[in-house]
Design a protein around this motif. Sequence first.
Motif, PDB file in Angstrom:
ATOM      1  N   ALA A 157       0.824  -1.203   0.000  1.00 51.19           N
ATOM      2  CA  ALA A 157       0.000   0.000   0.000  1.00 51.19           C
ATOM      3  C   ALA A 157       0.866   1.264   0.000  1.00 51.19           C
ATOM      4  N   ARG A 208       1.975   1.857  -3.517  1.00 53.19           N
ATOM      5  CA  ARG A 208       0.875   2.308  -4.365  1.00 53.19           C
ATOM      6  C   ARG A 208       0.466   3.741  -4.022  1.00 53.19           C
ATOM      7  N   ARG A 209       0.325   4.042  -2.727  1.00 54.28           N
ATOM      8  CA  ARG A 209      -0.147   5.360  -2.318  1.00 54.28           C
ATOM      9  C   ARG A 209       0.891   6.448  -2.586  1.00 54.28           C
ATOM     10  N   ARG A 229      -2.289   7.616   4.921  1.00 53.98           N
ATOM     11  CA  ARG A 229      -2.929   7.172   3.676  1.00 53.98           C
ATOM     12  C   ARG A 229      -2.910   5.655   3.572  1.00 53.98           C
ATOM     13  N   ALA A 239      -6.167   2.949   3.535  1.00 45.62           N
ATOM     14  CA  ALA A 239      -6.377   1.905   2.522  1.00 45.62           C
ATOM     15  C   ALA A 239      -7.012   0.674   3.130  1.00 45.62           C
TER      16      ALA A 239
END
Length: 332
Positions: free
Chosen positions: A40, A43-44, A193, A197
Motif C-alpha cells: 500500500a 501504491r499510495r 494514507r 487503505a
Amino acid sequence: MSETAKMSFFPKSTPLETAVLVFDQCNTLSFAAAVDPMRAANRRSGSTLFDWTFYTASGDPAQLTSGPLIQGPPIASLARCDLLLLVAGFGLEDHATPRLLSSLRRLCKSGAVIAAIDGAPWLLAQAGLLDGHVATTHWEDLDAFATRFPQIDTRKDRFVISPPFATSGGAAPGLDMMLFLIAERFGRPLADRVASAFLYDPLAAGPQRPSAPADPIRRNPQIARALNIMSQTIDVPLSIGEIARQVSLSVRSLEQRFSNHLDMSPHAYYLRVRLNEALRLATDTDMPVQEIALATGFSSQTSFSRAFRRIHGNSVRSVRSAAPPERNFGAP
C-alpha cells in the motif's frame, strides 16, 4: 526505548531492500500485516519505497496456517538487506535451528534493521540478539518469554522499538508497528494514507489485550481505561468500586457506560475477561486446574469450575481433550 523512539537508523536510500522471512505455521493475518502495508505504501506514494523478496528458513515452502504456501530461497543465501521482517507463529522451537540463528546474527551484524511479528521475537531472543533490549511478543506468550529470557526487558506493549529491532504482538499490533515504521521513514501523511487503505484506525504501543476494544469504546477514554485495568488485574481482581475510583467515575456511572457500550455490567465483563484467560490457559498450557483458578483470581477451585462451565459450556478437562495445546516452545 519505547515506541516513540525515532527510527533514524533506517538507511536513507530508496527503495528499502527488504527480506520477508516467513516460517511454517505462520498466521495468515500476521503475514498480511507485514506485507500489505509495504504494498500500500508503494501504491499510495506512486513509487517503489519497499522492494521485498520472500525467504524461508531452509528454502522449502512455508505453509501459512490457512493453507497457502510461500516460496522463497533459504535465508542463509541472503548476503544483506536494509530491512528484515520476520513473521512466525507456531512451532518456534523447531524453527530455531543453529543455521537459522546464525543467519539472523549475521544479518544483524551486516546492519539490517530487523522487525519481528507475532512469535518471531522468540527467534531473535533465541539468537541472543535481544539481550539488553526492550521487546515484546504475542500476548499469549509474554510470561513464558519473560521467564525464558530474563536478560530482555519484556514489555506488554503492542509493539516496541529498540534499535535496531522492532518487535510486536500478533496481526493487529504488527500492522500498527508497520504503520509506525512507515511514518518514521517516509512521513506520517503517507502512513495515514496507508492506514486509510485498510479502513484501519491504528493504536499506539499501549498494552496488549486478548481483544481490542471496539472503536466507540476506544473513543471513551474512561471505559478504555477500565478495560485496561481489568485486563491487567486478572489474577488479583479489583472491586468494581476501586475500578470506578481509578477512572474517576461513580460506580453507577461506570455501570451505565458499560451497559450502553457493552450491553453488560462491569462485573459480568470482568468475569468474562478472567474466564477467557482461563480458557486460554486450559487450551494452551498444561497448568493444573487449581493453578488456572488462582491465575484468574479464584480462591476456590469449586467456584472456578462452576463459573468456567457456565461460560464455556464444558469443564477444563473436556476443553483440553477437544483442543490440545497449539503453541510449543519446548523446555526452558
